[in-house]
Design a protein around this motif. Structure first.
Motif, PDB file in Angstrom:
ATOM      1  N   GLY A 171      40.836  47.716  52.060  1.00 33.48           N
ATOM      2  CA  GLY A 171      40.249  47.623  50.671  1.00 33.48           C
ATOM      3  C   GLY A 171      40.901  46.582  49.979  1.00 33.48           C
ATOM      4  N   PRO A 172      40.797  46.701  48.387  1.00 28.21           N
ATOM      5  CA  PRO A 172      41.223  45.675  47.647  1.00 28.21           C
ATOM      6  C   PRO A 172      42.891  45.738  47.754  1.00 28.21           C
ATOM      7  N   GLU A 173      43.321  44.402  47.428  1.00 24.30           N
ATOM      8  CA  GLU A 173      44.708  44.048  47.609  1.00 24.30           C
ATOM      9  C   GLU A 173      45.355  44.340  46.208  1.00 24.30           C
ATOM     10  N   LYS A 174      46.398  45.031  46.358  1.00 26.43           N
ATOM     11  CA  LYS A 174      47.116  45.381  45.313  1.00 26.43           C
ATOM     12  C   LYS A 174      47.991  44.098  44.717  1.00 26.43           C
ATOM     13  N   PRO A 175      47.965  44.031  43.283  1.00 24.21           N
ATOM     14  CA  PRO A 175      48.498  42.948  42.505  1.00 24.21           C
ATOM     15  C   PRO A 175      50.237  42.985  42.856  1.00 24.21           C
ATOM     16  N   LEU A 176      50.954  42.172  42.761  1.00 21.09           N
ATOM     17  CA  LEU A 176      52.391  42.068  42.761  1.00 21.09           C
ATOM     18  C   LEU A 176      52.669  42.490  41.280  1.00 21.09           C
ATOM     19  N   LEU A 177      52.224  41.659  40.242  1.00 25.63           N
ATOM     20  CA  LEU A 177      52.452  41.851  39.112  1.00 25.63           C
ATOM     21  C   LEU A 177      51.225  41.936  38.063  1.00 25.63           C
ATOM     22  N   VAL A 178      51.217  42.648  36.859  1.00 27.05           N
ATOM     23  CA  VAL A 178      50.296  43.024  35.915  1.00 27.05           C
ATOM     24  C   VAL A 178      51.064  42.584  34.658  1.00 27.05           C
ATOM     25  N   SER A 179      50.143  42.323  33.461  1.00 33.33           N
ATOM     26  CA  SER A 179      50.441  41.929  32.451  1.00 33.33           C
ATOM     27  C   SER A 179      50.888  43.317  31.634  1.00 33.33           C
ATOM     28  N   GLN A 180      51.684  43.076  30.751  1.00 37.67           N
ATOM     29  CA  GLN A 180      51.955  44.475  29.849  1.00 37.67           C
ATOM     30  C   GLN A 180      50.819  45.201  29.421  1.00 37.67           C
ATOM     31  N   ALA A 181      49.927  44.640  28.966  1.00 37.97           N
ATOM     32  CA  ALA A 181      48.590  45.155  28.313  1.00 37.97           C
ATOM     33  C   ALA A 181      47.896  45.972  29.385  1.00 37.97           C
ATOM     34  N   LYS A 182      47.824  45.549  30.722  1.00 35.20           N
ATOM     35  CA  LYS A 182      47.294  46.012  31.726  1.00 35.20           C
ATOM     36  C   LYS A 182      48.016  47.362  32.402  1.00 35.20           C
ATOM     37  N   ALA A 183      49.453  47.042  32.282  1.00 38.49           N
ATOM     38  CA  ALA A 183      50.384  48.170  32.875  1.00 38.49           C
ATOM     39  C   ALA A 183      50.206  49.327  31.919  1.00 38.49           C
ATOM     40  N   ARG A 184      50.171  49.078  30.641  1.00 39.62           N
ATOM     41  CA  ARG A 184      49.994  50.277  29.565  1.00 39.62           C
ATOM     42  C   ARG A 184      48.637  51.064  29.967  1.00 39.62           C
ATOM     43  N   GLN A 185      47.823  50.129  30.088  1.00 44.29           N
ATOM     44  CA  GLN A 185      46.377  50.844  30.368  1.00 44.29           C
ATOM     45  C   GLN A 185      46.277  51.704  31.722  1.00 44.29           C
ATOM     46  N   ILE A 186      47.214  51.004  32.721  1.00 40.19           N
ATOM     47  CA  ILE A 186      47.105  51.904  33.999  1.00 40.19           C
ATOM     48  C   ILE A 186      47.719  53.131  33.823  1.00 40.19           C
ATOM     49  N   ILE A 187      48.864  53.271  33.193  1.00 36.62           N
ATOM     50  CA  ILE A 187      49.636  54.500  32.950  1.00 36.62           C
ATOM     51  C   ILE A 187      49.338  55.171  31.791  1.00 36.62           C
ATOM     52  N   GLY A 188      48.531  54.641  30.771  1.00 39.42           N
ATOM     53  CA  GLY A 188      47.926  55.572  29.732  1.00 39.42           C
ATOM     54  C   GLY A 188      48.898  55.576  28.661  1.00 39.42           C
ATOM     55  N   VAL A 189      49.795  54.634  28.290  1.00 42.51           N
ATOM     56  CA  VAL A 189      50.858  54.942  27.279  1.00 42.51           C
ATOM     57  C   VAL A 189      50.592  53.623  26.307  1.00 42.51           C
ATOM     58  N   GLY A 190      51.078  54.017  25.212  1.00 36.65           N
ATOM     59  CA  GLY A 190      51.376  53.069  24.107  1.00 36.65           C
ATOM     60  C   GLY A 190      52.689  52.036  24.226  1.00 36.65           C
ATOM     61  N   PRO A 191      52.527  51.014  23.370  1.00 42.18           N
ATOM     62  CA  PRO A 191      53.624  50.140  23.287  1.00 42.18           C
ATOM     63  C   PRO A 191      54.996  50.686  23.341  1.00 42.18           C
ATOM     64  N   THR A 192      55.199  51.659  22.294  1.00 42.51           N
ATOM     65  CA  THR A 192      56.676  52.043  22.233  1.00 42.51           C
ATOM     66  C   THR A 192      56.985  53.095  23.401  1.00 42.51           C
ATOM     67  N   LYS A 193      56.022  53.589  24.114  1.00 43.86           N
ATOM     68  CA  LYS A 193      56.691  54.750  25.211  1.00 43.86           C
ATOM     69  C   LYS A 193      56.633  53.320  26.356  1.00 43.86           C
TER      70      LYS A 193
END
Length: 70
Positions: free
Chosen positions: A11-33
């Motif tokens: 399947g699709p290869e997983k990235p090693l690194l993601v941006s902060q914005a993408k990470a927040r989107q993936i786990i569903g939290v805002g900047p403070t959390k």
């Protein structure tokens, strides 16, 4: 299924690194959390070079979602 440099990929290869914005989107939290999780060590970040923005280690997001401590 296809092969890349002799390795089978199912399947699709997983990235090693993601941006902060993408990470927040993936786990569903805002900047403070998000920064609470980084400061607590539950989310790992790396600097690629001096002066760069921290990049988020994708595996630490997976561990967080799976309930594993890293």
């Amino acid at each position: 299924m296809f092969k890349i440099e002799g390795k089978s990929m199912n399947g699709p290869e997983k990235p090693l690194l993601v941006s902060q914005a993408k990470a927040r989107q993936i786990i569903g939290v805002g900047p403070t959390k998000f920064w609470e999780l980084v400061k607590s060590g539950r989310i790992k970040t790396v600097l690629l070079h001096e002066g760069s923005r921290p990049m988020v280690v994708y595996a630490s997001l997976e561990a967080l979602v799976e309930g594993k401590t890293t």
